[in-house]
Enzyme design. Structure first.
Site, mmCIF file in Angstrom:
data_model
loop_
_atom_site.group_PDB
_atom_site.id
_atom_site.type_symbol
_atom_site.label_atom_id
_atom_site.label_comp_id
_atom_site.label_asym_id
_atom_site.label_seq_id
_atom_site.Cartn_x
_atom_site.Cartn_y
_atom_site.Cartn_z
ATOM 1 N N HIS A 63 0.849 -1.191 0.000
ATOM 2 C CA HIS A 63 0.000 0.000 0.000
ATOM 3 C C HIS A 63 0.887 1.244 0.000
ATOM 4 C CE1 HIS A 63 -3.173 -2.760 0.885
ATOM 5 N NE2 HIS A 63 -2.724 -3.023 2.087
ATOM 6 N N GLU A 85 -1.812 -0.208 8.318
ATOM 7 C CA GLU A 85 -2.798 -1.132 8.867
ATOM 8 C C GLU A 85 -2.190 -2.023 9.939
ATOM 9 O OE1 GLU A 85 -3.958 -3.057 5.248
ATOM 10 O OE2 GLU A 85 -2.578 -4.733 5.525
ATOM 11 N N HIS A 118 3.524 -7.362 1.849
ATOM 12 C CA HIS A 118 2.840 -8.227 2.813
ATOM 13 C C HIS A 118 1.838 -9.146 2.122
ATOM 14 C CE1 HIS A 118 0.163 -4.725 2.392
ATOM 15 N NE2 HIS A 118 -0.834 -5.561 2.677
ATOM 16 N N ARG A 132 -1.132 -4.847 -6.241
ATOM 17 C CA ARG A 132 -0.949 -6.302 -6.207
ATOM 18 C C ARG A 132 0.297 -6.671 -7.007
ATOM 19 N NH1 ARG A 132 -5.676 -7.810 -8.490
ATOM 20 N NH2 ARG A 132 -6.787 -7.506 -6.530
#
Length: 352
Positions: A121, A138, A196, A216
Protein backbone atom coordinates in the site's frame (compact mmCIF):
# COMPACT_ATOMS: atom_id res chain seq x y z
CA UNK A 1 -29.39 19.15 5.32
CA UNK A 2 -28.89 15.51 4.28
CA UNK A 3 -30.98 12.41 5.07
CA UNK A 4 -31.02 13.30 8.76
CA UNK A 5 -33.92 15.71 9.16
CA UNK A 6 -33.26 18.95 10.97
CA UNK A 7 -36.19 18.42 13.29
CA UNK A 8 -34.50 15.23 14.50
CA UNK A 9 -32.14 17.43 16.45
CA UNK A 10 -34.04 20.38 17.87
CA UNK A 11 -37.55 21.74 18.24
CA UNK A 12 -38.09 25.39 18.90
CA UNK A 13 -37.95 26.03 22.62
CA UNK A 14 -36.81 22.53 23.63
CA UNK A 15 -33.95 20.14 23.09
CA UNK A 16 -35.29 16.75 22.05
CA UNK A 17 -33.89 13.41 23.17
CA UNK A 18 -32.00 13.07 19.91
CA UNK A 19 -28.44 13.36 21.14
CA UNK A 20 -25.64 11.11 19.96
CA UNK A 21 -25.31 7.62 21.43
CA UNK A 22 -23.24 4.43 20.90
CA UNK A 23 -23.69 3.49 17.25
CA UNK A 24 -23.82 0.09 15.57
CA UNK A 25 -23.62 -0.45 11.82
CA UNK A 26 -24.73 -2.96 9.18
CA UNK A 27 -21.72 -5.01 7.98
CA UNK A 28 -20.72 -4.83 4.32
CA UNK A 29 -19.76 -8.32 3.11
CA UNK A 30 -17.28 -8.95 0.29
CA UNK A 31 -16.92 -12.09 -1.81
CA UNK A 32 -13.27 -12.93 -2.50
CA UNK A 33 -11.53 -15.72 -4.40
CA UNK A 34 -9.63 -16.52 -1.20
CA UNK A 35 -12.64 -16.24 1.16
CA UNK A 36 -14.42 -18.93 3.16
CA UNK A 37 -17.04 -19.40 5.88
CA UNK A 38 -15.32 -18.37 9.15
CA UNK A 39 -16.93 -14.93 9.30
CA UNK A 40 -20.26 -16.70 9.75
CA UNK A 41 -19.19 -19.88 11.53
CA UNK A 42 -16.73 -18.36 14.01
CA UNK A 43 -17.90 -14.76 14.43
CA UNK A 44 -21.62 -15.34 13.88
CA UNK A 45 -22.01 -12.62 11.23
CA UNK A 46 -24.64 -13.67 8.68
CA UNK A 47 -23.64 -12.89 5.09
CA UNK A 48 -26.45 -14.89 3.50
CA UNK A 49 -25.74 -17.23 0.59
CA UNK A 50 -22.38 -15.76 -0.44
CA UNK A 51 -20.08 -18.64 -1.43
CA UNK A 52 -16.69 -17.22 -0.45
CA UNK A 53 -17.00 -14.38 2.04
CA UNK A 54 -13.52 -12.93 2.43
CA UNK A 55 -14.27 -9.66 4.23
CA UNK A 56 -16.81 -8.02 6.50
CA UNK A 57 -16.41 -4.25 6.53
CA UNK A 58 -17.65 -3.27 9.98
CA UNK A 59 -17.10 0.50 9.74
CA UNK A 60 -16.34 2.36 6.53
CA UNK A 61 -16.66 5.92 5.27
CA UNK A 62 -15.22 5.21 1.80
CA UNK A 63 -17.21 6.65 -1.08
CA UNK A 64 -19.67 4.06 -2.35
CA UNK A 65 -18.96 1.83 0.66
CA UNK A 66 -20.39 3.93 3.49
CA UNK A 67 -21.54 2.06 6.58
CA UNK A 68 -25.22 2.46 7.52
CA UNK A 69 -26.41 2.89 11.12
CA UNK A 70 -28.28 -0.15 12.50
CA UNK A 71 -29.65 1.17 15.82
CA UNK A 72 -31.48 4.11 17.38
CA UNK A 73 -33.14 7.12 15.79
CA UNK A 74 -30.25 7.51 13.31
CA UNK A 75 -30.90 4.05 11.84
CA UNK A 76 -30.65 4.07 8.05
CA UNK A 77 -28.27 7.03 7.82
CA UNK A 78 -24.70 6.63 6.58
CA UNK A 79 -21.54 7.33 8.53
CA UNK A 80 -20.82 10.24 6.16
CA UNK A 81 -24.29 11.69 6.91
CA UNK A 82 -23.43 11.65 10.59
CA UNK A 83 -20.04 13.32 10.14
CA UNK A 84 -21.65 16.03 8.01
CA UNK A 85 -24.25 16.87 10.66
CA UNK A 86 -22.45 16.21 13.96
CA UNK A 87 -18.87 17.05 12.89
CA UNK A 88 -16.58 17.33 15.92
CA UNK A 89 -19.24 16.01 18.31
CA UNK A 90 -19.01 12.70 16.48
CA UNK A 91 -15.35 12.37 15.52
CA UNK A 92 -13.58 15.01 17.64
CA UNK A 93 -12.82 18.63 16.77
CA UNK A 94 -9.20 18.00 15.80
CA UNK A 95 -10.12 14.90 13.77
CA UNK A 96 -12.77 16.91 11.92
CA UNK A 97 -10.30 19.72 11.18
CA UNK A 98 -7.82 17.20 9.76
CA UNK A 99 -10.15 14.97 7.76
CA UNK A 100 -13.37 16.90 7.18
CA UNK A 101 -16.23 14.63 6.06
CA UNK A 102 -13.91 11.68 5.54
CA UNK A 103 -14.04 9.21 8.41
CA UNK A 104 -10.32 8.42 8.82
CA UNK A 105 -10.34 4.70 9.68
CA UNK A 106 -11.68 1.45 8.22
CA UNK A 107 -12.43 -1.70 10.27
CA UNK A 108 -12.69 -5.19 8.76
CA UNK A 109 -12.81 -8.87 9.51
CA UNK A 110 -10.82 -10.94 6.99
CA UNK A 111 -11.17 -14.69 6.40
CA UNK A 112 -8.08 -15.93 4.53
CA UNK A 113 -9.16 -19.48 3.71
CA UNK A 114 -6.68 -19.37 0.82
CA UNK A 115 -3.59 -17.20 0.28
CA UNK A 116 -4.09 -13.50 -0.37
CA UNK A 117 -1.96 -11.81 -3.01
CA UNK A 118 1.47 -10.36 -2.27
CA UNK A 119 0.88 -6.61 -2.20
CA UNK A 120 1.87 -3.18 -0.93
CA UNK A 121 0.00 0.00 0.00
CA UNK A 122 1.25 3.54 -0.69
CA UNK A 123 1.93 6.06 2.06
CA UNK A 124 -0.04 9.30 2.42
CA UNK A 125 2.27 11.31 0.16
CA UNK A 126 2.23 8.86 -2.76
CA UNK A 127 -1.46 8.05 -2.41
CA UNK A 128 -2.35 11.75 -2.45
CA UNK A 129 -0.10 12.34 -5.46
CA UNK A 130 -1.58 9.47 -7.47
CA UNK A 131 -5.10 8.95 -6.17
CA UNK A 132 -5.98 12.04 -4.16
CA UNK A 133 -6.63 9.99 -1.00
CA UNK A 134 -5.04 8.71 2.19
CA UNK A 135 -2.36 6.05 2.21
CA UNK A 136 -2.79 2.80 4.08
CA UNK A 137 -1.13 1.96 7.38
CA UNK A 138 -2.80 -1.13 8.87
CA UNK A 139 -2.65 -3.66 11.69
CA UNK A 140 -3.82 -7.26 12.00
CA UNK A 141 -5.22 -8.93 15.13
CA UNK A 142 -5.30 -12.70 14.62
CA UNK A 143 -8.59 -14.12 15.91
CA UNK A 144 -7.96 -17.69 14.75
CA UNK A 145 -5.09 -19.44 12.96
CA UNK A 146 -4.72 -22.99 11.72
CA UNK A 147 -1.54 -24.83 12.70
CA UNK A 148 1.34 -23.72 10.49
CA UNK A 149 -0.43 -20.61 9.14
CA UNK A 150 1.84 -17.66 8.49
CA UNK A 151 1.92 -14.08 7.28
CA UNK A 152 4.28 -12.23 4.98
CA UNK A 153 5.39 -8.92 6.47
CA UNK A 154 8.44 -7.34 4.82
CA UNK A 155 11.45 -8.53 2.84
CA UNK A 156 14.23 -10.75 4.12
CA UNK A 157 17.38 -8.89 5.25
CA UNK A 158 19.52 -7.68 2.38
CA UNK A 159 16.81 -7.68 -0.28
CA UNK A 160 17.01 -4.63 -2.53
CA UNK A 161 15.01 -3.59 -5.57
CA UNK A 162 17.27 -5.48 -7.99
CA UNK A 163 17.04 -8.76 -6.05
CA UNK A 164 13.30 -8.37 -5.63
CA UNK A 165 12.69 -7.79 -9.36
CA UNK A 166 14.92 -10.72 -10.30
CA UNK A 167 13.02 -13.05 -7.96
CA UNK A 168 9.69 -11.79 -9.28
CA UNK A 169 10.75 -12.32 -12.91
CA UNK A 170 11.94 -15.85 -12.13
CA UNK A 171 8.68 -16.71 -10.30
CA UNK A 172 10.40 -17.27 -6.96
CA UNK A 173 9.09 -14.30 -5.04
CA UNK A 174 8.81 -16.43 -1.91
CA UNK A 175 12.62 -16.52 -1.70
CA UNK A 176 12.81 -12.82 -0.79
CA UNK A 177 9.78 -12.50 1.52
CA UNK A 178 9.95 -12.57 5.31
CA UNK A 179 7.33 -15.02 6.62
CA UNK A 180 6.33 -15.53 10.24
CA UNK A 181 4.02 -18.11 11.78
CA UNK A 182 0.78 -16.65 13.14
CA UNK A 183 -1.01 -17.66 16.33
CA UNK A 184 -4.29 -16.63 17.93
CA UNK A 185 -3.90 -13.24 19.61
CA UNK A 186 -0.90 -12.14 17.55
CA UNK A 187 -0.75 -8.53 16.38
CA UNK A 188 1.13 -7.45 13.27
CA UNK A 189 1.80 -3.87 12.22
CA UNK A 190 1.91 -3.30 8.44
CA UNK A 191 3.01 0.29 7.74
CA UNK A 192 2.53 1.72 4.26
CA UNK A 193 5.36 0.59 1.99
CA UNK A 194 5.65 -2.87 3.56
CA UNK A 195 5.33 -5.84 1.21
CA UNK A 196 2.84 -8.23 2.81
CA UNK A 197 0.39 -11.08 2.39
CA UNK A 198 -1.89 -13.26 4.48
CA UNK A 199 -1.40 -16.95 3.88
CA UNK A 200 -4.16 -19.55 4.14
CA UNK A 201 -5.87 -20.46 7.40
CA UNK A 202 -6.15 -17.13 9.22
CA UNK A 203 -9.17 -15.17 10.51
CA UNK A 204 -8.28 -11.69 11.68
CA UNK A 205 -9.43 -8.15 12.38
CA UNK A 206 -7.85 -5.41 10.30
CA UNK A 207 -7.72 -1.79 11.47
CA UNK A 208 -6.42 0.63 8.86
CA UNK A 209 -6.44 4.11 7.44
CA UNK A 210 -9.50 4.82 5.31
CA UNK A 211 -8.05 3.80 1.95
CA UNK A 212 -8.68 1.01 -0.53
CA UNK A 213 -5.54 1.51 -2.63
CA UNK A 214 -3.67 -1.77 -3.09
CA UNK A 215 -0.85 -2.57 -5.51
CA UNK A 216 -0.95 -6.30 -6.21
CA UNK A 217 2.51 -7.71 -6.94
CA UNK A 218 2.00 -11.48 -7.17
CA UNK A 219 -1.10 -13.67 -7.03
CA UNK A 220 0.24 -17.22 -6.89
CA UNK A 221 -0.57 -17.79 -10.61
CA UNK A 222 -4.28 -18.28 -9.97
CA UNK A 223 -7.45 -16.95 -11.54
CA UNK A 224 -10.08 -14.71 -9.99
CA UNK A 225 -13.78 -15.36 -9.46
CA UNK A 226 -14.35 -14.65 -13.17
CA UNK A 227 -11.86 -17.32 -14.23
CA UNK A 228 -9.30 -14.76 -15.45
CA UNK A 229 -5.97 -13.77 -13.89
CA UNK A 230 -6.37 -10.82 -11.53
CA UNK A 231 -4.69 -7.55 -12.48
CA UNK A 232 -1.18 -6.96 -11.16
CA UNK A 233 0.39 -3.58 -10.40
CA UNK A 234 4.12 -4.33 -10.51
CA UNK A 235 5.18 -0.96 -11.94
CA UNK A 236 2.93 1.06 -9.62
CA UNK A 237 4.25 -0.87 -6.63
CA UNK A 238 7.91 -0.02 -7.24
CA UNK A 239 7.71 3.53 -5.93
CA UNK A 240 5.56 2.42 -2.99
CA UNK A 241 7.81 -0.40 -1.77
CA UNK A 242 10.15 0.28 1.15
CA UNK A 243 13.63 -1.14 0.42
CA UNK A 244 15.33 0.91 3.13
CA UNK A 245 17.86 -0.57 5.54
CA UNK A 246 16.58 -1.76 8.88
CA UNK A 247 13.07 -2.86 9.81
CA UNK A 248 10.60 -2.55 6.96
CA UNK A 249 8.26 0.41 7.17
CA UNK A 250 10.28 2.49 9.65
CA UNK A 251 10.23 5.53 7.36
CA UNK A 252 6.43 5.28 7.05
CA UNK A 253 5.46 5.32 10.68
CA UNK A 254 6.89 2.44 12.66
CA UNK A 255 8.42 -0.99 12.53
CA UNK A 256 6.67 -3.71 10.54
CA UNK A 257 5.93 -7.14 11.94
CA UNK A 258 4.72 -8.76 15.13
CA UNK A 259 4.29 -6.50 18.14
CA UNK A 260 4.13 -7.48 21.80
CA UNK A 261 1.40 -6.26 24.16
CA UNK A 262 0.08 -6.98 27.64
CA UNK A 263 -2.98 -9.12 28.35
CA UNK A 264 -3.76 -8.15 31.94
CA UNK A 265 -7.36 -8.90 32.86
CA UNK A 266 -9.74 -5.95 33.39
CA UNK A 267 -7.04 -3.53 32.25
CA UNK A 268 -6.52 -1.32 29.22
CA UNK A 269 -3.45 -2.92 27.63
CA UNK A 270 -1.72 -0.73 25.01
CA UNK A 271 -1.46 -2.78 21.81
CA UNK A 272 -0.23 -0.50 19.04
CA UNK A 273 0.57 3.23 18.78
CA UNK A 274 1.01 4.58 15.24
CA UNK A 275 0.90 8.11 13.78
CA UNK A 276 -2.53 7.22 12.35
CA UNK A 277 -4.36 5.39 15.15
CA UNK A 278 -3.94 3.91 18.62
CA UNK A 279 -5.26 0.46 19.64
CA UNK A 280 -5.68 -1.10 23.09
CA UNK A 281 -6.67 -4.59 24.20
CA UNK A 282 -9.29 -5.04 26.97
CA UNK A 283 -9.94 -8.58 28.29
CA UNK A 284 -12.80 -8.28 30.80
CA UNK A 285 -14.60 -10.49 33.31
CA UNK A 286 -15.97 -7.58 35.36
CA UNK A 287 -17.30 -4.12 34.66
CA UNK A 288 -14.89 -1.24 34.04
CA UNK A 289 -15.33 2.50 33.55
CA UNK A 290 -13.39 4.43 30.92
CA UNK A 291 -13.10 8.21 31.31
CA UNK A 292 -12.36 9.98 28.03
CA UNK A 293 -12.82 13.50 29.37
CA UNK A 294 -10.35 15.71 27.59
CA UNK A 295 -9.71 13.27 24.73
CA UNK A 296 -10.65 14.78 21.38
CA UNK A 297 -11.55 11.66 19.39
CA UNK A 298 -14.22 9.08 18.72
CA UNK A 299 -13.61 5.61 20.21
CA UNK A 300 -14.36 2.35 18.38
CA UNK A 301 -14.84 -0.97 20.19
CA UNK A 302 -14.52 -4.17 18.16
CA UNK A 303 -15.50 -7.31 20.07
CA UNK A 304 -13.19 -10.23 19.30
CA UNK A 305 -14.70 -12.72 21.76
CA UNK A 306 -17.57 -13.00 24.24
CA UNK A 307 -19.96 -10.12 24.65
CA UNK A 308 -21.68 -7.74 26.99
CA UNK A 309 -23.14 -4.24 27.28
CA UNK A 310 -21.54 -0.88 26.54
CA UNK A 311 -22.93 2.31 28.11
CA UNK A 312 -21.83 5.77 27.01
CA UNK A 313 -23.17 8.71 29.01
CA UNK A 314 -26.00 6.46 30.21
CA UNK A 315 -27.05 5.14 26.79
CA UNK A 316 -26.63 1.36 26.50
CA UNK A 317 -26.08 -1.02 23.59
CA UNK A 318 -25.28 -4.72 23.40
CA UNK A 319 -22.04 -5.83 21.78
CA UNK A 320 -21.34 -9.43 20.77
CA UNK A 321 -18.42 -11.30 19.25
CA UNK A 322 -17.65 -9.89 15.81
CA UNK A 323 -19.64 -6.69 16.34
CA UNK A 324 -18.46 -3.09 16.46
CA UNK A 325 -19.67 -0.01 18.35
CA UNK A 326 -18.67 3.59 17.61
CA UNK A 327 -18.68 5.87 20.66
CA UNK A 328 -19.00 9.54 19.64
CA UNK A 329 -16.34 11.98 20.80
CA UNK A 330 -18.91 13.93 22.85
CA UNK A 331 -19.41 10.94 25.17
CA UNK A 332 -16.99 11.28 28.07
CA UNK A 333 -17.77 8.22 30.21
CA UNK A 334 -17.96 4.66 28.85
CA UNK A 335 -18.93 1.71 31.05
CA UNK A 336 -18.20 -1.81 29.84
CA UNK A 337 -20.09 -4.76 31.36
CA UNK A 338 -19.10 -8.25 30.16
CA UNK A 339 -21.43 -11.23 30.22
CA UNK A 340 -20.64 -14.11 32.57
CA UNK A 341 -18.44 -15.65 29.86
CA UNK A 342 -16.34 -12.48 29.64
CA UNK A 343 -15.56 -10.14 26.76
CA UNK A 344 -12.49 -9.17 24.73
CA UNK A 345 -12.39 -5.76 23.04
CA UNK A 346 -10.09 -3.87 20.71
CA UNK A 347 -10.29 -0.16 21.58
CA UNK A 348 -9.28 2.29 18.85
CA UNK A 349 -9.05 6.08 18.69
CA UNK A 350 -6.92 8.86 17.20
CA UNK A 351 -4.71 10.70 19.68
CA UNK A 352 -4.19 14.42 19.29
Amino acid sequence: MNAIEENDFRREGEVRERTLYPLKFIPIFKQKVWGGTAIKEVLGLDYGKMEKCGEAWMLSGLEGEESVVANGFLEGNTLVDLVEVYMGDLVGEDVYRRFGLQFPLLFKWIDATADLSVQVHPDDELAMEREGCLGKDEMWFVRQAEAGSCVVCGFKPGVNQMRYLKALKEDRIGDVLRQEEAFEGDVFHVPAGTVHALRAGILLAEIQQSSDITYRIYDWNRTGLDGKPRQLHVEQALKALDFGDGPQGRKNGGEAGKTRYGRVLNTTNPMLDTPHFQVNYLPLNQGVEKDFTGMDSFVVYLCSAGGGVLKADGKAVEIRQGELVLVPACCDIVDLFPDTCGMELLETYIAG
